[in-house]
Design a protein around this motif. Structure first.
Motif, PDB file in Angstrom:
ATOM      1  N   SER A   1      -0.299   9.697   0.686  1.00 45.81           N
ATOM      2  CA  SER A   1      -0.560   8.264   0.768  1.00 45.81           C
ATOM      3  C   SER A   1      -1.539   8.053   1.920  1.00 45.81           C
ATOM      4  CB  SER A   1       0.745   7.523   1.041  1.00 45.81           C
ATOM      5  OG  SER A   1       0.484   6.275   1.638  1.00 45.81           O
ATOM      6  N   THR A   2      -2.532   7.226   1.711  1.00 46.59           N
ATOM      7  CA  THR A   2      -3.486   6.961   2.803  1.00 46.59           C
ATOM      8  C   THR A   2      -2.777   6.248   3.953  1.00 46.59           C
ATOM      9  OG1 THR A   2      -4.163   4.896   1.728  1.00 46.59           O
ATOM     10  CG2 THR A   2      -5.527   6.849   1.306  1.00 46.59           C
TER      11      THR A   2
ATOM     12  N   GLY B   1      -3.049  -4.670  -4.770  1.00 44.82           N
ATOM     13  CA  GLY B   1      -1.886  -4.879  -3.910  1.00 44.82           C
ATOM     14  C   GLY B   1      -2.245  -4.500  -2.490  1.00 44.82           C
TER      15      GLY B   1
ATOM     16  N   LYS C   1      -1.903  -8.279 -12.249  1.00 43.74           N
ATOM     17  CA  LYS C   1      -2.190  -7.737 -10.916  1.00 43.74           C
ATOM     18  C   LYS C   1      -3.331  -6.728 -10.947  1.00 43.74           C
ATOM     19  CE  LYS C   1       0.260  -5.661  -7.059  1.00 43.74           C
ATOM     20  NZ  LYS C   1       1.527  -5.772  -6.311  1.00 43.74           N
TER      21      LYS C   1
ATOM     22  N   ILE D   1      -4.810  -0.961   1.059  1.00 46.11           N
ATOM     23  CA  ILE D   1      -5.390  -1.752  -0.027  1.00 46.11           C
ATOM     24  C   ILE D   1      -5.515  -0.879  -1.267  1.00 46.11           C
ATOM     25  CG2 ILE D   1      -7.465  -3.051  -0.742  1.00 46.11           C
ATOM     26  CD1 ILE D   1      -7.935  -3.472   2.349  1.00 46.11           C
TER      27      ILE D   1
ATOM     28  N   GLN E   1      -3.708   9.518  -4.833  1.00 44.74           N
ATOM     29  CA  GLN E   1      -2.506   9.580  -3.996  1.00 44.74           C
ATOM     30  C   GLN E   1      -1.354  10.099  -4.846  1.00 44.74           C
ATOM     31  OE1 GLN E   1      -2.524   6.112  -0.824  1.00 44.74           O
ATOM     32  NE2 GLN E   1      -2.481   5.231  -2.871  1.00 44.74           N
TER      33      GLN E   1
ATOM     34  N   GLY F   1       1.689   7.218  -3.572  1.00 46.17           N
ATOM     35  CA  GLY F   1       1.217   5.925  -3.087  1.00 46.17           C
ATOM     36  C   GLY F   1       2.396   4.981  -2.966  1.00 46.17           C
ATOM     37  N   ARG F   2       2.406   4.186  -1.893  1.00 49.39           N
ATOM     38  CA  ARG F   2       3.554   3.289  -1.745  1.00 49.39           C
ATOM     39  C   ARG F   2       3.179   1.815  -1.817  1.00 49.39           C
ATOM     40  NH1 ARG F   2       4.730   6.233   3.877  1.00 49.39           N
ATOM     41  NH2 ARG F   2       3.898   4.741   5.366  1.00 49.39           N
ATOM     42  N   GLY F   3       4.105   1.044  -2.361  1.00 52.87           N
ATOM     43  CA  GLY F   3       3.914  -0.386  -2.490  1.00 52.87           C
ATOM     44  C   GLY F   3       4.868  -1.140  -1.591  1.00 52.87           C
ATOM     45  N   ARG F   4       4.870  -2.432  -1.718  1.00 55.25           N
ATOM     46  CA  ARG F   4       5.788  -3.258  -0.939  1.00 55.25           C
ATOM     47  C   ARG F   4       7.212  -3.061  -1.438  1.00 55.25           C
ATOM     48  NH1 ARG F   4       5.189  -8.657  -2.039  1.00 55.25           N
ATOM     49  NH2 ARG F   4       6.554  -9.150  -0.316  1.00 55.25           N
TER      50      ARG F   4
HETATM   51  C1  BTN Z   1       1.965  -3.657  -3.373  1.00 61.65           C
HETATM   52  O1  BTN Z   1       1.424  -4.468  -4.108  1.00 61.65           O
HETATM   53  O2  BTN Z   1       3.167  -3.391  -3.473  1.00 61.65           O
HETATM   54  C2  BTN Z   1       1.133  -2.984  -2.309  1.00 61.65           C
HETATM   55  C3  BTN Z   1       0.389  -1.799  -2.842  1.00 61.65           C
HETATM   56  C4  BTN Z   1      -0.463  -1.115  -1.797  1.00 61.65           C
HETATM   57  C5  BTN Z   1      -1.147   0.129  -2.326  1.00 61.65           C
HETATM   58  C6  BTN Z   1      -2.113   0.731  -1.357  1.00 61.65           C
HETATM   59  S1  BTN Z   1      -3.106   2.002  -2.049  1.00 61.65           S
HETATM   60  C7  BTN Z   1      -3.694   2.465  -0.484  1.00 61.65           C
HETATM   61  C8  BTN Z   1      -2.500   2.395   0.457  1.00 61.65           C
HETATM   62  N1  BTN Z   1      -1.757   3.643   0.426  1.00 61.65           N
HETATM   63  C9  BTN Z   1      -0.540   3.473  -0.091  1.00 61.65           C
HETATM   64  O3  BTN Z   1       0.290   4.385  -0.243  1.00 61.65           O
HETATM   65  N2  BTN Z   1      -0.343   2.187  -0.427  1.00 61.65           N
HETATM   66  C10 BTN Z   1      -1.503   1.370  -0.115  1.00 61.65           C
END
Ligand code: BTN
Length: 251
Positions: free
Chosen positions: A21-22, A119, A116, A138, A45, A48-51
Motif C-alpha cells: 500500500s502506498t 476514494g 464512486k 488518493i 497495490q 490497498g486500504r480504504g476507509r
Molecule cells: C476509501 O474510499 O475508502 C479510501 C480509498 C483510498 C485508496 C488509496 S489508493 C492510494 C492509497 N493507498 C492505499 O492503500 N489507500 C489509498
C-alpha cells in the motif's frame, strides 16, 4: 511527471511498480524525514486500504494509487479539514483534465453519476496537539474497464475512461491534481477553513438533500445543511441540528 508546475507537491517522488500500500510506504518515508509534498506512487497495490478498515481494489496500470506526505502546522483538531481539502483539490484536478462532472460525497468520496470514481484516505501521526505528519492517500479509477471490476463493485464503481469513452494519461492527471491540491492547501494555510468550506459546499452533491448517516452510535436521518468549523456535516434531524463527525452516508 511531465509539466509539473508546483512548488513542493510531487517534487520528490517514490515510484513503486508493486507495493502493499502506498500508505505504508509513505508512513515509512515520513518517519525517515520525507519533506512536505513528497509523493509515493504505485502501479499496483497488493493490499490497498480504504476507509473504515476496508480494502481498496488496486489492479496494475489502470489507476492512480498515490500517497502525499504533508506537514501542516495546524492543531490536531483541524485534521478533518485536510480530508475535505483533499477532496476539493482532486475533484478540481479531475474536472480540469476530463471535464466530467464530479460530485463530492461527505467526507471524501468522489462520484460521477452516483458511482464512486475516487476514494481518499487521510491518516495522521501526532501527539497532544501537534501533527507530526499526514499521509493523504488518493485512489482514482482512471483507465479501469467495466470488465476489470470485480462483480461486487460493478453497480457502485466507475472509472474516468468508462465515463469518457477514452483513456486518460495518468501522469498528466497527477500533475494537474498536485497543482490543484497545492493551491487549495496554500490558501487554506493562509486564510483558514472558510475557503475550504465555500469550495466544498459548491462541489457537494448532497447539501439540501435528505440523507441517512450510519454512525457507530446508530443511524440518523435528516437534511444535510452545511459544514461546521471542524468540518463535521450538520444534519437537520427531528431532534434538532446534529454534527456528524464520522459516518457512512446514503442519499
Ligand atoms: C476509501 O474510499 O475508502 C479510501 C480509498 C483510498 C485508496 C488509496 S489508493 C492510494 C492509497 N493507498 C492505499 O492503500 N489507500 C489509498
Amino acid at each position: 511527471i511531465p509539466h509539473l508546475h508546483t512548488q513542493q507537491f510531487g517534487k520528490e517522488i517514490r515510484y513503486e511498480f508493486q507495493t502493499t500500500s502506498t500508505q505504508i510506504a509513505a508512513h515509512q518515508w515520513a518517519k525517515e524525514g520525507a519533506k512536505e509534498g513528497a509523493l509515493v506512487v504505485a502501479e499496483e497495490q497488493r493490499s490497498g486500504r480504504g476507509r473504515l478498515g476496508r480494502s481498496w481494489h488496486s489492479p496494475p496500470h489502470t489507476g492512480i494509487w498515490m500517497s502525499l506526505i504533508l506537514r501542516p502546522k495546524i492543531p490536531l483538531a483541524h485534521a478533518p479539514h485536510m480530508t475535505l481539502l483533499a477532496s476539493i483539490g482532486v475533484s478540481k484536478g479531475i474536472q480540469r483534465v476530463t471535464g466530467l462532472p464530479i460530485q463530492i460525497k461527505w467526507p471524501n468520496d468522489l462520484l460521477i453519476n452516483g458511482k464512486k470514481v475516487c476514494g481518499i484516505l487521510c491518516e495522521l501521526r501526532g501527539e497532544q496537539d501537534r501533527i507530526h505528519y499526514l499521509v493523504t492517500g488518493i485512489g482514482i479509477n482512471v483507465n479501469t474497464m467495466e470488465t476489470d471490476l470485480p462483480p461486487e463493485l460493478k453497480p457502485i464503481a466507475t472509472s474516468l475512461a468508462m465515463e469518457l469513452g477514452s483513456s486518460v494519461h495518468r501522469a498528466s492527471l497527477i500533475a494537474v491534481i498536485l497543482e490543484e491540491l497545492e493551491l487549495i492547501y496554500t490558501q487554506y494555510l493562509a486564510e483558514g477553513f472558510s475557503v475550504v468550506r465555500t469550495e466544498w459546499e459548491k462541489a457537494a452533491g448532497m447539501l439540501g438533500q435528505m440523507i441517512k448517516a450510519r454512525t457507530t452510535q446508530g443511524e440518523l436521518s435528516g437534511k444535510a445543511l452545511s459544514l461546521n468549523e471542524n468540518g463535521a456535516l450538520l444534519l437537520q434531524t427531528e431532534q434538532g441540528v446534529v454534527p456528524i463527525y464520522s459516518a457512512e452516508i446514503e442519499w
